[in-house]
Enzyme design. Structure first.
Site, PDB file in Angstrom:
ATOM      1  N   ARG A 193      -5.431  12.593  -3.420  1.00 44.17           N
ATOM      2  CA  ARG A 193      -5.048  11.180  -3.508  1.00 44.17           C
ATOM      3  C   ARG A 193      -4.997  10.768  -4.973  1.00 44.17           C
ATOM      4  NH1 ARG A 193      -4.684  12.359   1.015  1.00 44.17           N
ATOM      5  NH2 ARG A 193      -5.409  11.310   2.911  1.00 44.17           N
TER       6      ARG A 193
ATOM      7  N   LYS B  71       2.032  -3.757   6.744  1.00 44.43           N
ATOM      8  CA  LYS B  71       2.485  -3.755   5.336  1.00 44.43           C
ATOM      9  C   LYS B  71       3.996  -3.555   5.284  1.00 44.43           C
ATOM     10  CE  LYS B  71      -1.416  -4.586   3.439  1.00 44.43           C
ATOM     11  NZ  LYS B  71      -1.669  -5.912   2.901  1.00 44.43           N
TER      12      LYS B  71
ATOM     13  N   PHE C 226      -2.310   2.601  -4.616  1.00 45.59           N
ATOM     14  CA  PHE C 226      -2.735   3.903  -4.115  1.00 45.59           C
ATOM     15  C   PHE C 226      -4.213   3.748  -3.692  1.00 45.59           C
ATOM     16  CE2 PHE C 226       0.883   6.766  -4.218  1.00 45.59           C
ATOM     17  CZ  PHE C 226       1.831   5.818  -4.537  1.00 45.59           C
ATOM     18  N   ASN C 227      -5.166   4.483  -4.232  1.00 41.34           N
ATOM     19  CA  ASN C 227      -6.535   4.331  -3.723  1.00 41.34           C
ATOM     20  C   ASN C 227      -7.433   3.607  -4.732  1.00 41.34           C
ATOM     21  OD1 ASN C 227      -5.246   6.477  -2.125  1.00 41.34           O
ATOM     22  ND2 ASN C 227      -7.247   6.676  -1.179  1.00 41.34           N
TER      23      ASN C 227
ATOM     24  N   TYR D 131      -2.084  -1.187  11.055  1.00 41.50           N
ATOM     25  CA  TYR D 131      -2.308  -1.728   9.705  1.00 41.50           C
ATOM     26  C   TYR D 131      -1.126  -1.382   8.790  1.00 41.50           C
ATOM     27  CZ  TYR D 131      -3.720  -1.860   4.849  1.00 41.50           C
ATOM     28  OH  TYR D 131      -3.728  -2.086   3.492  1.00 41.50           O
TER      29      TYR D 131
ATOM     30  N   SER E 240       0.830  -1.208   0.000  1.00 39.31           N
ATOM     31  CA  SER E 240       0.000   0.000   0.000  1.00 39.31           C
ATOM     32  C   SER E 240       0.860   1.250   0.000  1.00 39.31           C
ATOM     33  CB  SER E 240      -0.854  -0.029   1.277  1.00 39.31           C
ATOM     34  OG  SER E 240      -1.456   1.224   1.504  1.00 39.31           O
TER      35      SER E 240
ATOM     36  N   ASN F  29     -13.921   4.714   3.639  1.00 36.90           N
ATOM     37  CA  ASN F  29     -13.310   5.244   2.418  1.00 36.90           C
ATOM     38  C   ASN F  29     -14.253   6.203   1.704  1.00 36.90           C
ATOM     39  OD1 ASN F  29     -11.944   2.098   2.342  1.00 36.90           O
ATOM     40  ND2 ASN F  29     -10.626   3.873   2.333  1.00 36.90           N
ATOM     41  N   LEU F  30     -13.643   7.124   0.972  1.00 32.66           N
ATOM     42  CA  LEU F  30     -14.402   8.220   0.359  1.00 32.66           C
ATOM     43  C   LEU F  30     -15.463   7.739  -0.643  1.00 32.66           C
ATOM     44  CD1 LEU F  30     -14.781  11.278  -0.107  1.00 32.66           C
ATOM     45  CD2 LEU F  30     -12.986  11.131  -1.854  1.00 32.66           C
TER      46      LEU F  30
HETATM   47  P1  NAD Z   1     -11.002  -7.186   1.241  1.00 35.96           P
HETATM   48  O1  NAD Z   1     -11.212  -7.175   2.709  1.00 35.96           O
HETATM   49  O2  NAD Z   1     -12.155  -6.916   0.358  1.00 35.96           O
HETATM   50  O3  NAD Z   1     -10.375  -8.608   0.803  1.00 35.96           O
HETATM   51  C1  NAD Z   1      -9.525  -9.345   1.652  1.00 35.96           C
HETATM   52  C2  NAD Z   1     -10.054 -10.768   1.696  1.00 35.96           C
HETATM   53  O4  NAD Z   1      -9.184 -11.549   2.526  1.00 35.96           O
HETATM   54  C3  NAD Z   1     -11.450 -10.877   2.304  1.00 35.96           C
HETATM   55  O5  NAD Z   1     -12.269 -11.616   1.416  1.00 35.96           O
HETATM   56  C4  NAD Z   1     -11.245 -11.635   3.613  1.00 35.96           C
HETATM   57  O6  NAD Z   1     -12.345 -12.478   3.910  1.00 35.96           O
HETATM   58  C5  NAD Z   1      -9.966 -12.414   3.323  1.00 35.96           C
HETATM   59  N1  NAD Z   1      -9.152 -12.732   4.515  1.00 35.96           N
HETATM   60  C6  NAD Z   1      -8.713 -11.901   5.485  1.00 35.96           C
HETATM   61  N2  NAD Z   1      -7.993 -12.584   6.386  1.00 35.96           N
HETATM   62  C7  NAD Z   1      -7.955 -13.878   5.977  1.00 35.96           C
HETATM   63  C8  NAD Z   1      -7.367 -15.062   6.486  1.00 35.96           C
HETATM   64  N3  NAD Z   1      -6.689 -15.086   7.633  1.00 35.96           N
HETATM   65  N4  NAD Z   1      -7.533 -16.220   5.794  1.00 35.96           N
HETATM   66  C9  NAD Z   1      -8.231 -16.237   4.636  1.00 35.96           C
HETATM   67  N5  NAD Z   1      -8.819 -15.157   4.123  1.00 35.96           N
HETATM   68  C10 NAD Z   1      -8.687 -13.974   4.780  1.00 35.96           C
HETATM   69  O7  NAD Z   1      -9.785  -6.191   0.946  1.00 35.96           O
HETATM   70  P2  NAD Z   1      -9.294  -5.569  -0.441  1.00 35.96           P
HETATM   71  O8  NAD Z   1      -9.699  -4.140  -0.473  1.00 35.96           O
HETATM   72  O9  NAD Z   1      -9.648  -6.459  -1.561  1.00 35.96           O
HETATM   73  O10 NAD Z   1      -7.721  -5.581  -0.183  1.00 35.96           O
HETATM   74  C11 NAD Z   1      -6.908  -6.651  -0.635  1.00 35.96           C
HETATM   75  C12 NAD Z   1      -5.473  -6.389  -0.216  1.00 35.96           C
HETATM   76  O11 NAD Z   1      -5.041  -5.144  -0.736  1.00 35.96           O
HETATM   77  C13 NAD Z   1      -5.262  -6.305   1.293  1.00 35.96           C
HETATM   78  O12 NAD Z   1      -4.028  -6.914   1.599  1.00 35.96           O
HETATM   79  C14 NAD Z   1      -5.193  -4.820   1.555  1.00 35.96           C
HETATM   80  O13 NAD Z   1      -4.436  -4.524   2.700  1.00 35.96           O
HETATM   81  C15 NAD Z   1      -4.516  -4.333   0.290  1.00 35.96           C
HETATM   82  N6  NAD Z   1      -4.798  -2.926  -0.028  1.00 35.96           N
HETATM   83  C16 NAD Z   1      -6.086  -2.508  -0.156  1.00 35.96           C
HETATM   84  C17 NAD Z   1      -6.348  -1.175  -0.446  1.00 35.96           C
HETATM   85  C18 NAD Z   1      -7.766  -0.674  -0.551  1.00 35.96           C
HETATM   86  O14 NAD Z   1      -7.962   0.533  -0.457  1.00 35.96           O
HETATM   87  N7  NAD Z   1      -8.758  -1.524  -0.742  1.00 35.96           N
HETATM   88  C19 NAD Z   1      -5.282  -0.283  -0.629  1.00 35.96           C
HETATM   89  C20 NAD Z   1      -3.969  -0.751  -0.493  1.00 35.96           C
HETATM   90  C21 NAD Z   1      -3.740  -2.081  -0.211  1.00 35.96           C
HETATM   91  C1  WQD Z   2      -9.548   9.556   0.781  1.00 33.37           C
HETATM   92  C2  WQD Z   2      -9.712  11.051   1.009  1.00 33.37           C
HETATM   93  C3  WQD Z   2     -10.112  11.635   3.306  1.00 33.37           C
HETATM   94  C4  WQD Z   2     -13.985   9.712   3.699  1.00 33.37           C
HETATM   95  C5  WQD Z   2      -6.993   4.594   3.065  1.00 33.37           C
HETATM   96  C6  WQD Z   2      -5.952   3.904   3.898  1.00 33.37           C
HETATM   97  C7  WQD Z   2      -4.784   3.505   3.047  1.00 33.37           C
HETATM   98  C8  WQD Z   2      -5.224   2.679   1.839  1.00 33.37           C
HETATM   99  C9  WQD Z   2      -6.340   3.349   1.097  1.00 33.37           C
HETATM  100  C10 WQD Z   2      -5.042   0.354   2.361  1.00 33.37           C
HETATM  101  C11 WQD Z   2      -9.006  11.538   2.283  1.00 33.37           C
HETATM  102  C12 WQD Z   2     -11.308  11.981   2.450  1.00 33.37           C
HETATM  103  C13 WQD Z   2     -12.782  10.181   3.209  1.00 33.37           C
HETATM  104  C14 WQD Z   2     -15.009  10.644   3.999  1.00 33.37           C
HETATM  105  C15 WQD Z   2     -13.571  12.424   3.263  1.00 33.37           C
HETATM  106  N1  WQD Z   2      -5.735   1.408   2.223  1.00 33.37           N
HETATM  107  N2  WQD Z   2     -12.590  11.507   2.994  1.00 33.37           N
HETATM  108  N3  WQD Z   2     -14.766  11.969   3.760  1.00 33.37           N
HETATM  109  O1  WQD Z   2      -7.290   7.703   3.708  1.00 33.37           O
HETATM  110  O2  WQD Z   2      -6.316   7.908   1.382  1.00 33.37           O
HETATM  111  O3  WQD Z   2      -6.398   5.730   2.472  1.00 33.37           O
HETATM  112  O4  WQD Z   2      -7.385   3.701   2.013  1.00 33.37           O
HETATM  113  O5  WQD Z   2      -3.858   0.204   2.320  1.00 33.37           O
HETATM  114  O6  WQD Z   2      -3.936   2.767   3.863  1.00 33.37           O
HETATM  115  O7  WQD Z   2      -5.529   4.815   4.915  1.00 33.37           O
HETATM  116  O8  WQD Z   2      -8.526   6.767   1.692  1.00 33.37           O
HETATM  117  O9  WQD Z   2     -10.847   6.769   0.933  1.00 33.37           O
HETATM  118  O10 WQD Z   2     -10.382   6.901   3.413  1.00 33.37           O
HETATM  119  O11 WQD Z   2      -9.874   8.859   1.976  1.00 33.37           O
HETATM  120  O12 WQD Z   2     -13.409  13.627   3.086  1.00 33.37           O
HETATM  121  O13 WQD Z   2     -16.094  10.279   4.489  1.00 33.37           O
HETATM  122  O14 WQD Z   2     -11.106  11.320   1.227  1.00 33.37           O
HETATM  123  O15 WQD Z   2      -9.922  12.598   4.302  1.00 33.37           O
HETATM  124  O16 WQD Z   2      -8.511  12.819   2.009  1.00 33.37           O
HETATM  125  P1  WQD Z   2      -7.097   7.139   2.382  1.00 33.37           P
HETATM  126  P2  WQD Z   2      -9.988   7.253   2.017  1.00 33.37           P
END
Ligand code: NAD
Ligand code: WQD
Length: 341
Positions: free
Chosen positions: A233, A155, A180-181, A151, A126, A201-202
């Site tokens: 972002r 990572k 990123f996002n 969290y 991330s 999330n936004l």
């Molecule tokens: P998500 O929660 O939708 O998917 C994760 C899946 O993993 C879920 O289906 C959950 O049931 C499963 N899981 C969790 N722990 C488990 C375990 N111990 N055994 C088996 N299954 C398990 O999340 P996502 O948004 O799809 O994110 C996927 C990956 O990307 C994560 O590692 C997350 O940290 C990373 N990531 C996500 C974002 C984001 O904004 N969504 C941003 C950066 C990184």
């Molecule tokens: C985006 C922008 C908020 C909600 C998070 C995790 C990051 C990564 C991605 C996993 C920010 C603003 C949000 C709302 C708002 N995940 N906002 N009103 O914070 O960039 O990142 O998700 O790795 O680790 O921290 O994403 O979607 O929460 O926010 O104004 O109700 O929207 O302040 O500027 P963020 P986000």
């Protein structure tokens, strides 16, 4: 047929990636414990692709059950490891759960790679590892900042584990992708993000506000040092993101007998403010959004967006979808979920 293990494959990013892998004629085994996703996602995947992944309801914290999957599928060629807990706020409340789940799951998979001779892994990292970057756009060489949440720390630690372990494992290759996002949904509207409870999330908050589930979006801060005062972002379409995983898997499989650990940014390279996202959402969907400006959210950074040139040149991958198209896909997905409730 190349068989890929996708952990977290019924989750948000995992399910979109499974679709891309199946469409590229790869065979997929999903491990998921359904802690943050639903079994029904499998129907969406099958409806889109006309194919069925193998599904293993297994918790990666359980080493023996995890190894059992490799016993049943001795021909797994590579792993894409999405499974993790990902809620920043919750990780502050329950740090041990986050360290246990995110670190143990990775360690068990690395042990399985060694024991069962699997050579390749793509890991979900991330942009949170960069914290508030000193220079923008942020490159892969930017310093890793002290994590602002357990969290984020998982990572960072996972990347260190991968780096150190790969160095000792001849012939293994790992690619860590720093997302990123990620936003939006598959154009079929058959899969998308399923946030449980009030979204943090936004974009899910925006779509739920427009559909009437939430009353009003709070914009967290309009006094940042940005052109319109709201935070910036790099929002990337989840299908673009999913496609990068197929490219990363191919790169690893073509690489031959190297032990290495590579890192790539996955973003668009374009920073957008919260107000710009609201405007693009209203424009693309024709919905007017109820929002009010509130104070800053604790722990938020001001601006971050990716330098994607390394991913573009080395992976030959580029995010293609525009923000309006992406926000429209999120809105159509929201309408689809609401029509079923
Ligand atoms: P998500 O929660 O939708 O998917 C994760 C899946 O993993 C879920 O289906 C959950 O049931 C499963 N899981 C969790 N722990 C488990 C375990 N111990 N055994 C088996 N299954 C398990 O999340 P996502 O948004 O799809 O994110 C996927 C990956 O990307 C994560 O590692 C997350 O940290 C990373 N990531 C996500 C974002 C984001 O904004 N969504 C941003 C950066 C990184
Ligand atoms: C985006 C922008 C908020 C909600 C998070 C995790 C990051 C990564 C991605 C996993 C920010 C603003 C949000 C709302 C708002 N995940 N906002 N009103 O914070 O960039 O990142 O998700 O790795 O680790 O921290 O994403 O979607 O929460 O926010 O104004 O109700 O929207 O302040 O500027 P963020 P986000």
């Amino acid at each position: 047929m190349t068989k890929i293990l996708v952990t977290g494959g019924t989750g948000y990013i995992g399910s979109h990636t499974v679709v891309e892998l199946l469409e590229e004629e790869m065979e997929v085994v999903i491990i998921d414990n359904l802690s943050n996703s639903e079994r029904e996602v499998l129907n969406g995947i099958s409806s889109i692709t006309g194919k069925e992944p193998h599904f293993e309801e297994v918790d990666l914290r359980d080493r023996e059950s995890t190894f059992g999957v490799f016993e049943r599928h001795p021909d797994i060629a590579a792993i894409i490891h999405f499974a993790a807990f990902k809620a920043v706020g919750e990780s502050v409340e329950k740090p041990l759960d986050y360290y246990e789940n995110n670190l143990l799951s990775l360690i068990h998979l690395m042990e399985a790679m060694k024991k069962y001779g699997v050579d390749h892994m793509v890991f979900s990292s991330s942009c949170t590892v960069y914290g508030e970057p000193d220079t923008l756009p942020v490159t892969e060489n930017a310093p890793i900042k002290k994590a602002s949440s357990p969290y984020g720390n998982t990572k960072q630690i996972c990347e260190e584990i991968l780096h150190d372990a790969v160095a000792t494992m001849q012939g293994k290759g790992v690619i860590s992708l720093r997302y990123f996002n990620p936003i939006g949904a598959h154009e079929s509207t058959l899969i998308g993000e399923l946030p449980i409870g009030v979204p943090n999330n936004l974009v899910p908050f925006i779509t739920q506000t427009a559909s009437g589930v939430r009353e009003c979006l709070s914009v967290f801060g309009d006094n940042y040092n940005t052109p319109d005062g709201s935070a910036i972002r790099d929002y990337i379409n989840v299908v673009d993101l999913a496609k990068a995983h197929v490219v990363a898997i191919r790169r690893l499989m073509d690489h031959g007998q190297k032990s290495d650990f590579e890192v790539f940014n996955l973003g668009t390279g374009r920073g957008l403010s919260v107000f710009e996202i609201i405007e693009a959402f209203e424009k693309s969907t024709g919905q007017s959004l109820n929002y009010k400006v509130m104070g800053r959210r604790e722990g938020d950074i001001e601006k971050v967006y990716a330098d994607t040139s390394y991913a573009n040149s080395e992976l030959g991958w580029k995010a293609e979808k525009g923000i309006e198209e992406t926000l429209l896909s999120a809105w159509k997905w929201e309408l689809n979920i609401r029509s079923k409730k």
